[in-house]
Design a protein around this motif. Structure first.
Motif, PDB file in Angstrom:
ATOM      1  N   ALA A  15      -6.755   4.875 -26.398  1.00 36.29           N
ATOM      2  CA  ALA A  15      -7.865   5.555 -27.077  1.00 36.29           C
ATOM      3  C   ALA A  15      -7.497   5.542 -28.375  1.00 36.29           C
ATOM      4  O   ALA A  15      -8.185   6.052 -29.030  1.00 36.29           O
ATOM      5  CB  ALA A  15      -7.731   6.942 -26.366  1.00 36.29           C
ATOM      6  N   ASN A  16      -6.230   5.451 -28.964  1.00 37.49           N
ATOM      7  CA  ASN A  16      -5.789   5.574 -30.411  1.00 37.49           C
ATOM      8  C   ASN A  16      -5.544   4.307 -30.979  1.00 37.49           C
ATOM      9  O   ASN A  16      -4.722   3.554 -30.598  1.00 37.49           O
ATOM     10  CB  ASN A  16      -4.515   6.559 -30.482  1.00 37.49           C
ATOM     11  CG  ASN A  16      -4.691   7.871 -30.060  1.00 37.49           C
ATOM     12  OD1 ASN A  16      -5.119   8.600 -31.008  1.00 37.49           O
ATOM     13  ND2 ASN A  16      -4.427   8.274 -29.064  1.00 37.49           N
ATOM     14  N   ASP A  17      -6.360   4.120 -32.102  1.00 34.12           N
ATOM     15  CA  ASP A  17      -6.167   2.944 -32.879  1.00 34.12           C
ATOM     16  C   ASP A  17      -5.007   2.770 -33.713  1.00 34.12           C
ATOM     17  O   ASP A  17      -4.698   3.721 -34.593  1.00 34.12           O
ATOM     18  CB  ASP A  17      -7.341   2.726 -33.660  1.00 34.12           C
ATOM     19  CG  ASP A  17      -7.493   1.405 -34.341  1.00 34.12           C
ATOM     20  OD1 ASP A  17      -6.425   0.888 -34.906  1.00 34.12           O
ATOM     21  OD2 ASP A  17      -8.712   0.656 -34.768  1.00 34.12           O
ATOM     22  N   ILE A  18      -4.024   1.704 -33.403  1.00 32.40           N
ATOM     23  CA  ILE A  18      -2.679   1.973 -34.025  1.00 32.40           C
ATOM     24  C   ILE A  18      -2.833   1.835 -35.470  1.00 32.40           C
ATOM     25  O   ILE A  18      -2.111   2.497 -36.161  1.00 32.40           O
ATOM     26  CB  ILE A  18      -1.651   0.845 -33.362  1.00 32.40           C
ATOM     27  CG1 ILE A  18      -0.206   1.484 -33.966  1.00 32.40           C
ATOM     28  CG2 ILE A  18      -2.223  -0.395 -33.559  1.00 32.40           C
ATOM     29  CD1 ILE A  18       0.831   0.456 -33.173  1.00 32.40           C
ATOM     30  N   VAL A  19      -3.616   1.124 -36.171  1.00 30.30           N
ATOM     31  CA  VAL A  19      -3.816   0.888 -37.348  1.00 30.30           C
ATOM     32  C   VAL A  19      -4.596   1.988 -38.040  1.00 30.30           C
ATOM     33  O   VAL A  19      -3.869   2.467 -39.048  1.00 30.30           O
ATOM     34  CB  VAL A  19      -5.090  -0.333 -37.765  1.00 30.30           C
ATOM     35  CG1 VAL A  19      -5.283  -0.240 -39.264  1.00 30.30           C
ATOM     36  CG2 VAL A  19      -4.462  -1.531 -37.268  1.00 30.30           C
ATOM     37  N   ASP A  20      -5.393   2.787 -37.224  1.00 26.33           N
ATOM     38  CA  ASP A  20      -5.796   4.142 -38.061  1.00 26.33           C
ATOM     39  C   ASP A  20      -4.753   5.155 -38.143  1.00 26.33           C
ATOM     40  O   ASP A  20      -4.642   5.689 -39.346  1.00 26.33           O
ATOM     41  CB  ASP A  20      -6.928   4.698 -37.048  1.00 26.33           C
ATOM     42  CG  ASP A  20      -8.339   4.008 -37.108  1.00 26.33           C
ATOM     43  OD1 ASP A  20      -8.609   3.021 -38.059  1.00 26.33           O
ATOM     44  OD2 ASP A  20      -9.132   4.343 -36.144  1.00 26.33           O
ATOM     45  N   ARG A  53      -3.030  -4.929 -34.200  1.00 22.49           N
ATOM     46  CA  ARG A  53      -4.015  -4.002 -33.615  1.00 22.49           C
ATOM     47  C   ARG A  53      -4.108  -4.757 -32.132  1.00 22.49           C
ATOM     48  O   ARG A  53      -4.244  -3.828 -30.959  1.00 22.49           O
ATOM     49  CB  ARG A  53      -5.344  -4.154 -34.301  1.00 22.49           C
ATOM     50  CG  ARG A  53      -6.190  -3.383 -33.677  1.00 22.49           C
ATOM     51  CD  ARG A  53      -7.638  -3.251 -34.621  1.00 22.49           C
ATOM     52  NE  ARG A  53      -7.649  -1.964 -35.157  1.00 22.49           N
ATOM     53  CZ  ARG A  53      -8.136  -2.068 -36.372  1.00 22.49           C
ATOM     54  NH1 ARG A  53      -8.572  -3.222 -37.058  1.00 22.49           N
ATOM     55  NH2 ARG A  53      -8.177  -1.139 -37.234  1.00 22.49           N
ATOM     56  N   ASP A  54      -4.229  -5.816 -31.812  1.00 18.56           N
ATOM     57  CA  ASP A  54      -4.667  -6.521 -30.746  1.00 18.56           C
ATOM     58  C   ASP A  54      -3.511  -6.333 -29.644  1.00 18.56           C
ATOM     59  O   ASP A  54      -3.696  -5.857 -28.439  1.00 18.56           O
ATOM     60  CB  ASP A  54      -4.683  -7.886 -30.843  1.00 18.56           C
ATOM     61  CG  ASP A  54      -6.165  -8.332 -31.418  1.00 18.56           C
ATOM     62  OD1 ASP A  54      -6.889  -7.639 -31.538  1.00 18.56           O
ATOM     63  OD2 ASP A  54      -6.086  -9.291 -31.992  1.00 18.56           O
ATOM     64  N   LYS A  55      -2.122  -6.191 -30.022  1.00 19.99           N
ATOM     65  CA  LYS A  55      -1.066  -6.052 -29.134  1.00 19.99           C
ATOM     66  C   LYS A  55      -0.586  -4.517 -29.241  1.00 19.99           C
ATOM     67  O   LYS A  55       0.313  -4.097 -28.524  1.00 19.99           O
ATOM     68  CB  LYS A  55       0.291  -6.902 -29.374  1.00 19.99           C
ATOM     69  CG  LYS A  55      -0.067  -8.426 -29.283  1.00 19.99           C
ATOM     70  CD  LYS A  55       1.043  -9.157 -29.809  1.00 19.99           C
ATOM     71  CE  LYS A  55       0.994 -10.677 -29.682  1.00 19.99           C
ATOM     72  NZ  LYS A  55       2.094 -11.202 -30.166  1.00 19.99           N
ATOM     73  N   ASN A  56      -1.086  -3.839 -30.005  1.00 18.57           N
ATOM     74  CA  ASN A  56      -1.004  -2.333 -30.196  1.00 18.57           C
ATOM     75  C   ASN A  56       0.532  -1.943 -30.289  1.00 18.57           C
ATOM     76  O   ASN A  56       1.217  -1.318 -29.727  1.00 18.57           O
ATOM     77  CB  ASN A  56      -1.504  -1.680 -28.745  1.00 18.57           C
ATOM     78  CG  ASN A  56      -1.906  -0.106 -29.128  1.00 18.57           C
ATOM     79  OD1 ASN A  56      -1.822   0.304 -30.254  1.00 18.57           O
ATOM     80  ND2 ASN A  56      -2.465   0.603 -28.223  1.00 18.57           N
ATOM     81  N   TYR A  57       1.202  -2.847 -31.555  1.00 20.28           N
ATOM     82  CA  TYR A  57       2.372  -2.885 -31.616  1.00 20.28           C
ATOM     83  C   TYR A  57       2.904  -2.893 -33.073  1.00 20.28           C
ATOM     84  O   TYR A  57       1.881  -3.333 -33.829  1.00 20.28           O
ATOM     85  CB  TYR A  57       2.835  -4.109 -30.930  1.00 20.28           C
ATOM     86  CG  TYR A  57       4.542  -4.087 -30.773  1.00 20.28           C
ATOM     87  CD1 TYR A  57       5.277  -3.381 -29.866  1.00 20.28           C
ATOM     88  CD2 TYR A  57       5.251  -4.854 -31.740  1.00 20.28           C
ATOM     89  CE1 TYR A  57       6.725  -3.561 -29.680  1.00 20.28           C
ATOM     90  CE2 TYR A  57       6.651  -4.978 -31.471  1.00 20.28           C
ATOM     91  CZ  TYR A  57       7.428  -4.274 -30.768  1.00 20.28           C
ATOM     92  OH  TYR A  57       8.467  -4.397 -30.554  1.00 20.28           O
ATOM     93  N   TYR A  58       3.938  -2.247 -33.616  1.00 22.86           N
ATOM     94  CA  TYR A  58       4.542  -2.498 -34.952  1.00 22.86           C
ATOM     95  C   TYR A  58       5.762  -3.113 -35.036  1.00 22.86           C
ATOM     96  O   TYR A  58       6.490  -2.810 -33.923  1.00 22.86           O
ATOM     97  CB  TYR A  58       4.092  -1.149 -35.727  1.00 22.86           C
ATOM     98  CG  TYR A  58       5.508  -0.125 -35.243  1.00 22.86           C
ATOM     99  CD1 TYR A  58       6.563  -0.036 -35.889  1.00 22.86           C
ATOM    100  CD2 TYR A  58       5.148   0.699 -34.253  1.00 22.86           C
ATOM    101  CE1 TYR A  58       7.632   0.749 -35.654  1.00 22.86           C
ATOM    102  CE2 TYR A  58       6.110   1.599 -33.689  1.00 22.86           C
ATOM    103  CZ  TYR A  58       7.354   1.693 -34.498  1.00 22.86           C
ATOM    104  OH  TYR A  58       8.125   2.609 -34.172  1.00 22.86           O
ATOM    105  N   GLU A  65      12.994  -2.057 -37.005  1.00 30.49           N
ATOM    106  CA  GLU A  65      12.058  -0.921 -35.999  1.00 30.49           C
ATOM    107  C   GLU A  65      10.896  -1.395 -35.756  1.00 30.49           C
ATOM    108  O   GLU A  65      10.256  -2.289 -36.229  1.00 30.49           O
ATOM    109  CB  GLU A  65      11.775   0.358 -36.688  1.00 30.49           C
ATOM    110  CG  GLU A  65      13.103   1.015 -37.371  1.00 30.49           C
ATOM    111  CD  GLU A  65      13.753   1.787 -36.066  1.00 30.49           C
ATOM    112  OE1 GLU A  65      12.862   1.872 -35.168  1.00 30.49           O
ATOM    113  OE2 GLU A  65      14.900   2.238 -36.048  1.00 30.49           O
ATOM    114  N   GLY A  66      10.676  -1.124 -34.375  1.00 30.92           N
ATOM    115  CA  GLY A  66       9.365  -1.649 -33.653  1.00 30.92           C
ATOM    116  C   GLY A  66       9.136  -0.749 -32.280  1.00 30.92           C
ATOM    117  O   GLY A  66       9.880  -0.097 -31.808  1.00 30.92           O
ATOM    118  N   GLY A  67       7.811  -0.882 -31.975  1.00 34.28           N
ATOM    119  CA  GLY A  67       7.240  -0.114 -30.977  1.00 34.28           C
ATOM    120  C   GLY A  67       5.861   0.060 -30.794  1.00 34.28           C
ATOM    121  O   GLY A  67       5.263  -0.307 -31.648  1.00 34.28           O
TER     122      GLY A  67
END
Length: 253
Positions: A15-20, A53-58, A65-67
């Motif tokens: 429900a939360n846009d990771i980019v936003d 955004r598609d994978k909801n991942y950084y 660092e990632g997740g």
């Protein structure tokens, strides 16, 4: 701490846009199908921090660092996982259960099932439209191009009293759940479709989930209202939703 099901944890994440969210901390710039920035976790001059955004991942190719968003808030804001969950749930207007009450968990699961049947119904209406000369011809006459039909997932409800109902029950969907989703009604012991022989316009919430439908008749001289909309359901409140906000929110920001 109350028990939070894996489905609820994933619902809050989706429900939360990771980019936003991450753009509140660093200025993200689009690059291909990802976004990049200088990493917020270490000093650098060349951007190596990416957000998908598609994978909801950084992920940062510099410090590794990632997740997901939970990991980001735990690292950046020093939040515990429950704190990150509560923060993202509040941001998405999702009410977390305050206890392990079985009734609370059942309500959450019911909403997830309604999202599922709405998505399935939307796909069914869309496929109907592709087969209907009448419905496609109507949209062409109104000057609506195919890319808009695809983007908004426009559809068509067949001219049949129980077309969608039969499709759904054949795929093992529960009729009581279909009623709660506002897709069918019952009269004199018989279930029938709410939408029949109408152009279908899916209504999505700000998180791109199909929560309701609008149906427009093709001929204004036919009996019945021009528009029929899904009534209020556990996932849809007409007073709280604004059509197309999910697409307009980036322009508003």
């Amino acid at each position: 701490m109350p028990y939070y099901s894996p489905d609820l944890i994933q619902q809050v994440l989706d429900a939360n846009d990771i980019v936003d969210v991450i753009s509140q901390y660093v200025p993200l710039k689009p690059r291909g199908n990802r976004y990049v920035a200088c990493c917020p976790f270490h000093q650098e001059k060349t951007p190596s921090f990416t957000v998908d955004r598609d994978k909801n991942y950084y992920y940062c190719f510099g410090c590794h660092e990632g997740g997901n968003l939970y990991n980001f808030l735990e690292k950046k804001e020093n939040m515990s996982f429950p704190e990150a969950l509560e923060f993202l749930a509040d941001r998405a207007n999702i009410t977390l259960p305050k206890s392990n009450n079985k009734e609370d968990l059942e309500k959450i699961q019911e909403k997830q099932h309604i999202y599922k049947v709405n998505a399935k119904a939307g796909n069914y209406f869309y496929n109907n439209l592709k087969k209907s000369r009448k419905a496609l011809g109507y949209l062409v006459d109104r000057g609506i191009p195919h890319d808009i039909i695809f983007e908004f997932g426009l559809g068509y409800s067949n001219d049949d009293w129980a077309d969608l109902y039969n499709f759904m029950t054949e795929s093992k969907e529960d009729s009581e759940l279909l009623k709660k989703a506002g897709l069918i009604r019952t009269s004199k012991g018989r279930n029938y479709d709410v939408f029949r022989d109408r152009l279908i316009i899916p209504i999505q919430n700000v998180f791109n989930k199909v929560i309701a439908f609008g149906g427009r008749k093709f001929n204004d001289i036919d009996p019945g209202p021009k528009y029929i909309n899904t009534p209020d359901t556990p996932v849809f409140n007409k007073k709280r939703e604004l059509f197309n906000l999910n697409r307009a929110k980036s322009c508003i920001r």
